[in-house]
Write a protein that holds these residues in place. Structure first.
Motif, mmCIF file in Angstrom:
data_model
loop_
_atom_site.group_PDB
_atom_site.id
_atom_site.type_symbol
_atom_site.label_atom_id
_atom_site.label_comp_id
_atom_site.label_asym_id
_atom_site.label_seq_id
_atom_site.Cartn_x
_atom_site.Cartn_y
_atom_site.Cartn_z
ATOM 1 N N ASP A 180 0.826 -1.211 0.000
ATOM 2 C CA ASP A 180 0.000 0.000 0.000
ATOM 3 C C ASP A 180 0.859 1.259 0.000
ATOM 4 N N LEU A 181 1.984 1.216 0.697
ATOM 5 C CA LEU A 181 2.892 2.367 0.714
ATOM 6 C C LEU A 181 3.530 2.567 -0.661
ATOM 7 N N LEU A 182 3.922 1.473 -1.279
ATOM 8 C CA LEU A 182 4.532 1.561 -2.609
ATOM 9 C C LEU A 182 3.516 2.066 -3.642
ATOM 10 N N LYS A 183 2.273 1.629 -3.505
ATOM 11 C CA LYS A 183 1.232 2.077 -4.428
ATOM 12 C C LYS A 183 1.019 3.577 -4.321
ATOM 13 N N LEU A 184 0.981 4.086 -3.086
ATOM 14 C CA LEU A 184 0.828 5.526 -2.874
ATOM 15 C C LEU A 184 2.018 6.266 -3.464
ATOM 16 N N TYR A 185 3.199 5.741 -3.195
ATOM 17 C CA TYR A 185 4.415 6.373 -3.727
ATOM 18 C C TYR A 185 4.391 6.441 -5.251
ATOM 19 N N ASP A 186 4.055 5.327 -5.904
ATOM 20 C CA ASP A 186 4.030 5.291 -7.369
ATOM 21 C C ASP A 186 2.991 6.263 -7.931
ATOM 22 N N ARG A 187 1.842 6.345 -7.262
ATOM 23 C CA ARG A 187 0.802 7.266 -7.734
ATOM 24 C C ARG A 187 1.268 8.712 -7.621
ATOM 25 N N LEU A 188 1.891 9.040 -6.488
ATOM 26 C CA LEU A 188 2.386 10.405 -6.305
ATOM 27 C C LEU A 188 3.540 10.706 -7.264
ATOM 28 N N ARG A 189 4.386 9.722 -7.472
ATOM 29 C CA ARG A 189 5.531 9.918 -8.379
ATOM 30 C C ARG A 189 5.053 10.235 -9.785
ATOM 31 N N GLU A 190 4.001 9.558 -10.212
ATOM 32 C CA GLU A 190 3.465 9.810 -11.551
ATOM 33 C C GLU A 190 2.874 11.209 -11.659
ATOM 34 N N LYS A 191 2.234 11.661 -10.595
ATOM 35 C CA LYS A 191 1.600 12.981 -10.605
ATOM 36 C C LYS A 191 2.603 14.106 -10.394
ATOM 37 N N GLN A 192 3.678 13.838 -9.681
ATOM 38 C CA GLN A 192 4.589 14.893 -9.253
ATOM 39 C C GLN A 192 5.922 14.871 -10.009
ATOM 40 N N GLY A 193 5.879 14.598 -11.269
ATOM 41 C CA GLY A 193 7.084 14.715 -12.095
ATOM 42 C C GLY A 193 8.190 13.750 -11.762
ATOM 43 N N GLY A 194 7.826 12.566 -11.282
ATOM 44 C CA GLY A 194 8.838 11.544 -11.033
ATOM 45 C C GLY A 194 9.325 11.460 -9.600
#
Length: 246
Positions: A180-194
């Motif tokens: 769940d933490l990795l999923k949140l991280y990946d979602r934010l990374r996609e939205k926030q320019g990597g």
């Protein structure tokens, strides 16, 4: 969301590897050989077009020369026949007179045609020289293109090898992070320019480089160590470390 502090810190390792993958992809895309090959390819296309035009001109001149030489030969043969008839004397005075006039006309015609042959031969020779010159230039530019392509492929091979190694390392570390933490991280990374997770350094978020206000900083200080906190400015996951000043 809650996650063990060690798992949150591992996010920074994943983030560092993701940034390295981004850098490698950018470097691969920005290799100087790309622009070099593009420029050489344009030059090569133009030179090949010019070469085809010169070859066509040379071919046309060749056909024109053959036709002109055939015309000269026909006139010459006609003049030979007329001269033979004239020399034989086996014709009326009127016919002999006509033959003499025709021989004069044929001689002029032959001279005119021979001049045409010479002019066509000169044009053909010029076209042949142009073909030779362009062939050499095409070969030279093709050689440069092949060299640049080989250099590009070698550079891409090195970058791809490194990217494959980083990807494996990323998979290994990411596999130890809660899903769940990795999923949140990946979602934010996609939205926030990597960048989905950033270190909290004193009161500064290293993701957006903004300083947290004192109220938000105190809230983070009061939060349990396993609480996943977010930056109020950029929404990225804020990872607390010994450098956070908490």
């Amino acid at each position: 969301m809650n996650a063990a502090p060690a798992d949150q810190i591992r996010l920074l390792d994943v983030q560092a590897l993701d940034i390295r993958l981004q850098q490698l992809a950018h470097k691969r895309k920005s290799l100087p050989e790309h622009a070099e090959i593009e420029s050489l390819t344009k030059d090569l296309t133009q030179l090949r077009d010019l070469l085809v035009a010169a070859q066509t001109e040379e071919s046309d001149c060749g056909r024109e020369q053959t036709k002109s030489e055939q015309d000269v030969d026909q006139v010459r043969q006609r003049a030979v026949r007329d001269q033979q008839r004239l020399d034989s004397g086996a014709a009326s005075p009127r016919d002999l007179e006509n033959l003499q006039r025709e021989l004069v006309s044929l001689a002029k015609r032959q001279g005119d045609l021979e001049e045409i042959v010479l002019e066509v031969m000169e044009r053909r020779e010029s076209a042949q020289e142009r073909v030779s010159e362009l062939t050499e230039r095409v070969s030279a530019v093709q050689g440069k293109t092949d060299d640049a392509t080989a250099r590009r492929d070698a550079a891409q091979g090195e970058l791809d090898a490194e990217a494959a190694s980083v990807t494996k390392e990323r998979e290994l570390i990411a596999g130890s992070v809660p899903a769940d933490l990795l999923k949140l991280y990946d979602r934010l990374r996609e939205k926030q320019g990597g960048v989905g997770a950033a270190r909290l350094n004193q009161r500064r978020c290293e993701g957006c480089r903004m300083e947290l206000d004192i109220t938000e900083f105190n809230e983070i200080r009061a939060a349990a160590p396993d609480t996943v906190v977010r930056c109020e400015n950029c929404s990225r996951i804020l990872v607390r470390t010994s450098e956070s000043g908490l």
